[in-house]
Design a protein around this motif. Structure first.
Motif, PDB file in Angstrom:
ATOM      1  N   MET A 196     -22.356 -44.957 -40.851  1.00 37.83           N
ATOM      2  CA  MET A 196     -20.998 -45.275 -40.409  1.00 37.83           C
ATOM      3  C   MET A 196     -20.544 -44.114 -39.534  1.00 37.83           C
ATOM      4  SD  MET A 196     -19.312 -46.574 -43.987  1.00 37.83           S
ATOM      5  CE  MET A 196     -19.877 -45.194 -44.986  1.00 37.83           C
ATOM      6  N   ILE A 197     -20.030 -44.414 -38.351  1.00 40.41           N
ATOM      7  CA  ILE A 197     -19.627 -43.368 -37.417  1.00 40.41           C
ATOM      8  C   ILE A 197     -18.114 -43.467 -37.177  1.00 40.41           C
ATOM      9  CG2 ILE A 197     -19.962 -42.389 -35.121  1.00 40.41           C
ATOM     10  CD1 ILE A 197     -22.566 -44.818 -36.395  1.00 40.41           C
ATOM     11  N   CYS A 198     -17.407 -42.389 -37.468  1.00 37.98           N
ATOM     12  CA  CYS A 198     -15.954 -42.384 -37.314  1.00 37.98           C
ATOM     13  C   CYS A 198     -15.580 -42.023 -35.876  1.00 37.98           C
ATOM     14  CB  CYS A 198     -15.331 -41.391 -38.291  1.00 37.98           C
ATOM     15  SG  CYS A 198     -13.545 -41.246 -38.079  1.00 37.98           S
ATOM     16  N   ARG A 199     -14.798 -42.855 -35.248  1.00 37.57           N
ATOM     17  CA  ARG A 199     -14.419 -42.595 -33.859  1.00 37.57           C
ATOM     18  C   ARG A 199     -13.300 -41.565 -33.767  1.00 37.57           C
ATOM     19  NH1 ARG A 199      -9.489 -44.911 -33.030  1.00 37.57           N
ATOM     20  NH2 ARG A 199      -9.108 -46.953 -33.983  1.00 37.57           N
ATOM     21  N   SER A 200     -12.712 -41.227 -34.908  1.00 37.46           N
ATOM     22  CA  SER A 200     -11.635 -40.247 -34.893  1.00 37.46           C
ATOM     23  C   SER A 200     -12.185 -38.826 -35.030  1.00 37.46           C
ATOM     24  CB  SER A 200     -10.656 -40.554 -36.015  1.00 37.46           C
ATOM     25  OG  SER A 200      -9.693 -39.543 -36.116  1.00 37.46           O
ATOM     26  N   CYS A 201     -12.985 -38.590 -36.074  1.00 36.84           N
ATOM     27  CA  CYS A 201     -13.495 -37.232 -36.297  1.00 36.84           C
ATOM     28  C   CYS A 201     -14.940 -37.070 -35.855  1.00 36.84           C
ATOM     29  CB  CYS A 201     -13.360 -36.848 -37.774  1.00 36.84           C
ATOM     30  SG  CYS A 201     -14.426 -37.786 -38.897  1.00 36.84           S
ATOM     31  N   GLY A 202     -15.594 -38.174 -35.526  1.00 37.65           N
ATOM     32  CA  GLY A 202     -16.979 -38.086 -35.089  1.00 37.65           C
ATOM     33  C   GLY A 202     -17.984 -37.939 -36.216  1.00 37.65           C
ATOM     34  N   GLY A 203     -17.492 -37.906 -37.446  1.00 36.98           N
ATOM     35  CA  GLY A 203     -18.371 -37.737 -38.603  1.00 36.98           C
ATOM     36  C   GLY A 203     -19.285 -38.934 -38.841  1.00 36.98           C
ATOM     37  N   VAL A 204     -20.408 -38.684 -39.467  1.00 40.09           N
ATOM     38  CA  VAL A 204     -21.370 -39.737 -39.782  1.00 40.09           C
ATOM     39  C   VAL A 204     -21.605 -39.772 -41.286  1.00 40.09           C
ATOM     40  CG1 VAL A 204     -23.720 -40.555 -39.446  1.00 40.09           C
ATOM     41  CG2 VAL A 204     -22.508 -39.483 -37.547  1.00 40.09           C
ATOM     42  N   GLN A 205     -21.364 -40.920 -41.892  1.00 41.79           N
ATOM     43  CA  GLN A 205     -21.641 -41.088 -43.316  1.00 41.79           C
ATOM     44  C   GLN A 205     -22.781 -42.075 -43.486  1.00 41.79           C
ATOM     45  OE1 GLN A 205     -18.074 -41.964 -45.831  1.00 41.79           O
ATOM     46  NE2 GLN A 205     -16.972 -41.714 -43.908  1.00 41.79           N
ATOM     47  N   GLU A 206     -23.430 -42.008 -44.634  1.00 46.63           N
ATOM     48  CA  GLU A 206     -24.526 -42.928 -44.905  1.00 46.63           C
ATOM     49  C   GLU A 206     -24.095 -43.984 -45.909  1.00 46.63           C
ATOM     50  OE1 GLU A 206     -27.783 -40.559 -46.237  1.00 46.63           O
ATOM     51  OE2 GLU A 206     -27.977 -39.516 -44.314  1.00 46.63           O
ATOM     52  N   PHE A 207     -24.734 -45.122 -45.840  1.00 53.40           N
ATOM     53  CA  PHE A 207     -24.528 -46.137 -46.870  1.00 53.40           C
ATOM     54  C   PHE A 207     -25.813 -46.932 -47.025  1.00 53.40           C
ATOM     55  CE2 PHE A 207     -24.506 -50.092 -44.537  1.00 53.40           C
ATOM     56  CZ  PHE A 207     -24.239 -49.686 -43.248  1.00 53.40           C
ATOM     57  N   CYS A 208     -25.816 -47.746 -48.058  1.00 54.30           N
ATOM     58  CA  CYS A 208     -27.023 -48.468 -48.411  1.00 54.30           C
ATOM     59  C   CYS A 208     -26.635 -49.886 -48.774  1.00 54.30           C
ATOM     60  CB  CYS A 208     -27.628 -47.793 -49.643  1.00 54.30           C
ATOM     61  SG  CYS A 208     -29.357 -47.590 -49.501  1.00 54.30           S
ATOM     62  N   ASP A 209     -27.262 -50.875 -48.178  1.00 51.68           N
ATOM     63  CA  ASP A 209     -27.022 -52.257 -48.585  1.00 51.68           C
ATOM     64  C   ASP A 209     -28.329 -53.024 -48.485  1.00 51.68           C
ATOM     65  OD1 ASP A 209     -26.293 -55.043 -48.688  1.00 51.68           O
ATOM     66  OD2 ASP A 209     -24.230 -54.407 -48.325  1.00 51.68           O
ATOM     67  N   PRO A 210     -28.835 -53.455 -49.625  1.00 57.54           N
ATOM     68  CA  PRO A 210     -30.164 -54.092 -49.639  1.00 57.54           C
ATOM     69  C   PRO A 210     -30.213 -55.390 -48.847  1.00 57.54           C
ATOM     70  CG  PRO A 210     -29.079 -54.299 -51.782  1.00 57.54           C
ATOM     71  CD  PRO A 210     -28.248 -53.365 -50.968  1.00 57.54           C
ATOM     72  N   ARG A 211     -29.034 -55.968 -48.581  1.00 61.25           N
ATOM     73  CA  ARG A 211     -29.037 -57.262 -47.877  1.00 61.25           C
ATOM     74  C   ARG A 211     -29.561 -57.160 -46.452  1.00 61.25           C
ATOM     75  NH1 ARG A 211     -23.006 -59.055 -49.253  1.00 61.25           N
ATOM     76  NH2 ARG A 211     -22.772 -56.808 -49.019  1.00 61.25           N
ATOM     77  N   ILE A 212     -29.570 -55.935 -45.923  1.00 61.76           N
ATOM     78  CA  ILE A 212     -30.090 -55.779 -44.574  1.00 61.76           C
ATOM     79  C   ILE A 212     -31.575 -56.179 -44.538  1.00 61.76           C
ATOM     80  CG2 ILE A 212     -30.751 -53.346 -44.870  1.00 61.76           C
ATOM     81  CD1 ILE A 212     -29.200 -54.856 -41.713  1.00 61.76           C
ATOM     82  N   GLN A 213     -32.260 -55.972 -45.634  1.00 61.63           N
ATOM     83  CA  GLN A 213     -33.676 -56.360 -45.706  1.00 61.63           C
ATOM     84  C   GLN A 213     -33.839 -57.867 -45.566  1.00 61.63           C
ATOM     85  OE1 GLN A 213     -35.964 -54.199 -45.497  1.00 61.63           O
ATOM     86  NE2 GLN A 213     -34.723 -52.370 -45.934  1.00 61.63           N
ATOM     87  N   HIS A 214     -32.914 -58.618 -46.135  1.00 61.38           N
ATOM     88  CA  HIS A 214     -32.985 -60.081 -46.023  1.00 61.38           C
ATOM     89  C   HIS A 214     -32.816 -60.507 -44.578  1.00 61.38           C
ATOM     90  CE1 HIS A 214     -31.225 -59.855 -50.356  1.00 61.38           C
ATOM     91  NE2 HIS A 214     -32.513 -59.574 -50.334  1.00 61.38           N
ATOM     92  N   ILE A 215     -31.876 -59.852 -43.904  1.00 58.93           N
ATOM     93  CA  ILE A 215     -31.661 -60.185 -42.494  1.00 58.93           C
ATOM     94  C   ILE A 215     -32.918 -59.906 -41.689  1.00 58.93           C
ATOM     95  CG2 ILE A 215     -30.330 -59.594 -40.423  1.00 58.93           C
ATOM     96  CD1 ILE A 215     -27.911 -59.125 -42.161  1.00 58.93           C
TER      97      ILE A 215
END
Lengths: 153, 153
Positions: free
Chosen positions: B101-120
């Motif tokens: 996830m990339i914040c357009r305000s502070c430019g920070g980058v966070q990570e996340f995980c969602d297994p459903r992306i594998q289905h796609i």
DNA sequence: GTTTATGCAAAGGCTTTGCATTTCA
DNA sequence: TGAAATGCAAAGCCTTTGCATAAAC
């Protein structure tokens, strides 16, 4: 590819955006918007520059970059960067959401659509408190054409 | 963050890759691999260069770029490019899949995980004949911190 | 002893910037 | 009229390239 009604609609969106933000409504900006909405698929700044020059419309690259920024801010275009290549743009309004597959063999880019990406956006947004505004899903690999070529050389 | 066993494991992967492809096993390449696996999170070429210089390890930027290419090819690192910023890398082996996830305000980058992306990935691959090898899902928007800041200025 | 890799510096390509000029409001 | 946008060229920045030197194999 874009109906006159749609053209009017995006012009209206752009006009409103410019007014609301105290930007000037210059002929260059609207000429660029028009040209952008006549492009099908992806294009880069250089190509846009060439097309407009060819049509005898004088614009500088600097203005192209500036105007694309404005169009990005009012969501009338999307910006992509596949691998390290120059930025690619595409018009964004009135076209259904899609994502991209990038072939590492031929470099081609195909589009696809999967509604489940919206579920992921919602879930992740709710769980982390991040307000998701856009997304980009890139699938990297080898396209069908290249796969069959390598099997039958 | 990386156990000695994991370090040995990635070295083995790299060694096998180099031998299989007729590349030389130079000390620079292994020094870079080691440094890469001591980095947590994202880093760019300049930062890697600075870290190695600080540790008195002489290596040129050209070699850094070359070696990162090799590491990309054997899937020991991932390469990202958020917006138009310089390429970011992160080690890839023995770490669970995640997206950004990339914040357009502070430019920070966070990570996340969602297994459903594998289905796609699977569905799209099956339907189009595209062989999906990697993917990158970027969510753009505003992070929780920036949202609360703007609400309480 | 060959051939490949390294290091350095220069070149390259996309994008941004500075400044004089033009133009919109 | 005054502030903002344009155009042009120069500068910037990340990355790649060329070539002499060094080091794997």
């Amino acid at each position: 590819m874009v109906s006159p009604e749609q053209k009017d609609h995006v012009k209206r969106i752009f006009t409103d955006f410019l007014e609301k933000n105290g930007h000037r409504k210059t002929p260059e900006r609207f000429a660029i918007l028009t040209e952008v909405y006549e492009q099908d698929g992806h294009f880069n700044i250089e190509r846009l520059y060439a097309r407009m020059k060819q049509k005898r419309y004088r614009v500088s690259r600097a203005t192209l970059y500036n105007t694309m920024d404005l169009l990005l801010h009012c969501d009338l275009v999307r910006r992509h960067q596949f691998n390290g290549a120059p930025a690619q743009f595409e018009r964004a309004h009135a076209f259904k959401q899609h994502d991209h597959m990038i072939c590492r063999s031929c470099g081609g880019v195909q589009e696809f659509c999967d509604p489940r990406i919206q579920h992921i956006r919602s879930t992740v947004g709710e769980m982390t408190g991040f307000r998701v505004e856009h997304h980009a899903l890139h699938l990297y690999g080898v396209c069908k054409t290249c796969l069959t070529k390598h099997k039958n050389p």
